[in-house]
Design an enzyme around this catalytic site. Structure first.
Site, PDB file in Angstrom:
ATOM      1  N   SER A   9       0.843  -1.198   0.000  1.00  0.00           N
ATOM      2  CA  SER A   9       0.000   0.000   0.000  1.00  0.00           C
ATOM      3  C   SER A   9       0.879   1.249   0.000  1.00  0.00           C
ATOM      4  O   SER A   9       1.697   1.448   0.912  1.00  0.00           O
ATOM      5  CB  SER A   9      -0.881   0.003   1.247  1.00  0.00           C
ATOM      6  N   HIS A  34      -1.073  -0.965  -4.340  1.00  0.00           N
ATOM      7  CA  HIS A  34      -2.361  -0.572  -3.746  1.00  0.00           C
ATOM      8  C   HIS A  34      -2.326   0.923  -3.460  1.00  0.00           C
ATOM      9  O   HIS A  34      -1.458   1.398  -2.714  1.00  0.00           O
ATOM     10  CB  HIS A  34      -2.561  -1.374  -2.453  1.00  0.00           C
ATOM     11  N   ASP A  36      -4.160   3.931  -1.838  1.00  0.00           N
ATOM     12  CA  ASP A  36      -5.234   4.331  -0.912  1.00  0.00           C
ATOM     13  C   ASP A  36      -5.630   5.776  -1.152  1.00  0.00           C
ATOM     14  O   ASP A  36      -4.835   6.689  -0.908  1.00  0.00           O
ATOM     15  CB  ASP A  36      -4.752   4.157   0.534  1.00  0.00           C
ATOM     16  N   MET A  38      -7.952   8.750  -0.122  1.00  0.00           N
ATOM     17  CA  MET A  38      -8.766   9.183   1.020  1.00  0.00           C
ATOM     18  C   MET A  38      -9.124  10.663   0.858  1.00  0.00           C
ATOM     19  O   MET A  38      -8.271  11.461   0.458  1.00  0.00           O
ATOM     20  CB  MET A  38      -7.985   8.982   2.323  1.00  0.00           C
ATOM     21  N   HIS A  67      -7.948   1.956  -4.247  1.00  0.00           N
ATOM     22  CA  HIS A  67      -8.925   1.762  -3.170  1.00  0.00           C
ATOM     23  C   HIS A  67      -9.525   3.122  -2.836  1.00  0.00           C
ATOM     24  O   HIS A  67      -8.873   3.945  -2.198  1.00  0.00           O
ATOM     25  CB  HIS A  67      -8.209   1.134  -1.956  1.00  0.00           C
ATOM     26  N   MET A  69     -11.519   5.421  -0.788  1.00  0.00           N
ATOM     27  CA  MET A  69     -12.185   5.704   0.487  1.00  0.00           C
ATOM     28  C   MET A  69     -12.687   7.138   0.394  1.00  0.00           C
ATOM     29  O   MET A  69     -12.176   8.068   1.031  1.00  0.00           O
ATOM     30  CB  MET A  69     -11.209   5.498   1.658  1.00  0.00           C
ATOM     31  N   MET A 138     -11.799  -5.390   4.430  1.00  0.00           N
ATOM     32  CA  MET A 138     -11.047  -4.537   5.349  1.00  0.00           C
ATOM     33  C   MET A 138     -10.849  -5.269   6.668  1.00  0.00           C
ATOM     34  O   MET A 138     -11.819  -5.706   7.295  1.00  0.00           O
ATOM     35  CB  MET A 138     -11.791  -3.222   5.587  1.00  0.00           C
ATOM     36  N   ASP A 180      -7.118  -6.264   3.488  1.00  0.00           N
ATOM     37  CA  ASP A 180      -6.491  -4.959   3.568  1.00  0.00           C
ATOM     38  C   ASP A 180      -6.464  -4.430   5.000  1.00  0.00           C
ATOM     39  O   ASP A 180      -7.483  -4.048   5.554  1.00  0.00           O
ATOM     40  CB  ASP A 180      -7.293  -3.981   2.678  1.00  0.00           C
TER      41      ASP A 180
END
Ligand code: DX5
Ligand code: ZN
Length: 234
Positions: A9, A34, A36, A38, A67, A69, A138, A180
């Protein structure tokens, strides 16, 4: 034959040297990267957008596993697809029309995934399982790297493994289970034995001084599961 993939990640990378970090884990044997994303709205943290995704795209051939979020989800899909995302996973709670968002991701030729928080039941998959390419389970509450693995995720994984195997038999399409959060050399074998295929590892890889050794340790643990379960660990 199930195969095991490691997805470091980016959240745990040195953000002052992202291109070098991406090249480093790519050379160290990582399978996916990966990313992330956010937005400080769906989760209490703020990270990267399509600009960073396209900036690091040229530095590796690894698939980019985005991913999201974020809430909403739909406005970001095209940007990440154009920036080089190979898969986009989102949280069902963050989309008013989950089926439509999955279709939107796939319309861009990108693999689609649903990200299930620790409290999100498997029932959210009931009417979209056949459309998905990835189920992102998750094992921490989303928003931060370096958190501890939530143990009850293993029971959820075992139930999901049965559903995924049944779905793949029916559809003939591959469907991967990705885990994850809080994955490391001390728990990855149990997570794999419970049914996971892809392992996000932020602090366990980017937090390690020697990434090749860190990824090698994860694969050594996975090999023990592969030998006993008859799966091919990459
Ligand atoms: C958390 C993110 C995870 C996290 C993983 O919201 O989705 O991908 O960065 O980091 P580690 O492996 O350190 O828990
Ligand atoms: Zn993630």
């Amino acid at each position: 034959m199930r195969e095991f993939l490691i997805a470091p990640s980016l959240l745990s990378a040195d953000f002052a040297r992202l291109a070098d970090e991406v090249r480093d884990v790519s050379a160290a044997g990582a399978d996916w990267l990966h990313l992330d994303v956010m937005d400080n709205h769906y989760v209490p943290n703020l990270t990267v957008g399509p600009l960073v995704c396209s900036a690091i795209r040229p530095y590796t051939t690894m698939p980019f596993d985005v991913h999201l979020m974020t809430m909403p989800v739909d406005p970001l899909v095209a940007g990440f697809a154009e920036a080089g995302a190979n898969s986009i996973s989102f949280h069902p709670e963050a989309s008013l029309h989950v089926h439509r968002t999955i279709e939107l991701i796939k319309s861009h030729g990108v693999r689609a995934g649903l990200a299930l928080n620790p409290s999100t039941p498997l029932a959210v998959l009931d009417h979209v399982m056949d459309l998905l390419d990835v189920v992102l389970v998750m094992s921490v509450n989303p928003g931060f790297g370096g958190q501890a693995f939530i143990g009850q995720t293993l029971d959820k994984l075992r139930l999901l493994r049965e559903r995924v195997d049944t779905t793949m038999q029916r559809t003939g399409r591959p469907l991967l289970i990705e885990v994850d959060g809080g994955v490391n050399a001390s728990n990855i074998a149990r997570i794999a034995a419970a049914g996971a295929d892809v392992f996000v590892a932020g602090s366990a890889v980017f937090g390690a001084p020697d990434r090749k050794q860190a990824i090698g340790r994860l694969h050594d643990e996975l090999d023990t599961v592969a030998q006993s379960a008859g799966v091919a660990a990459l």
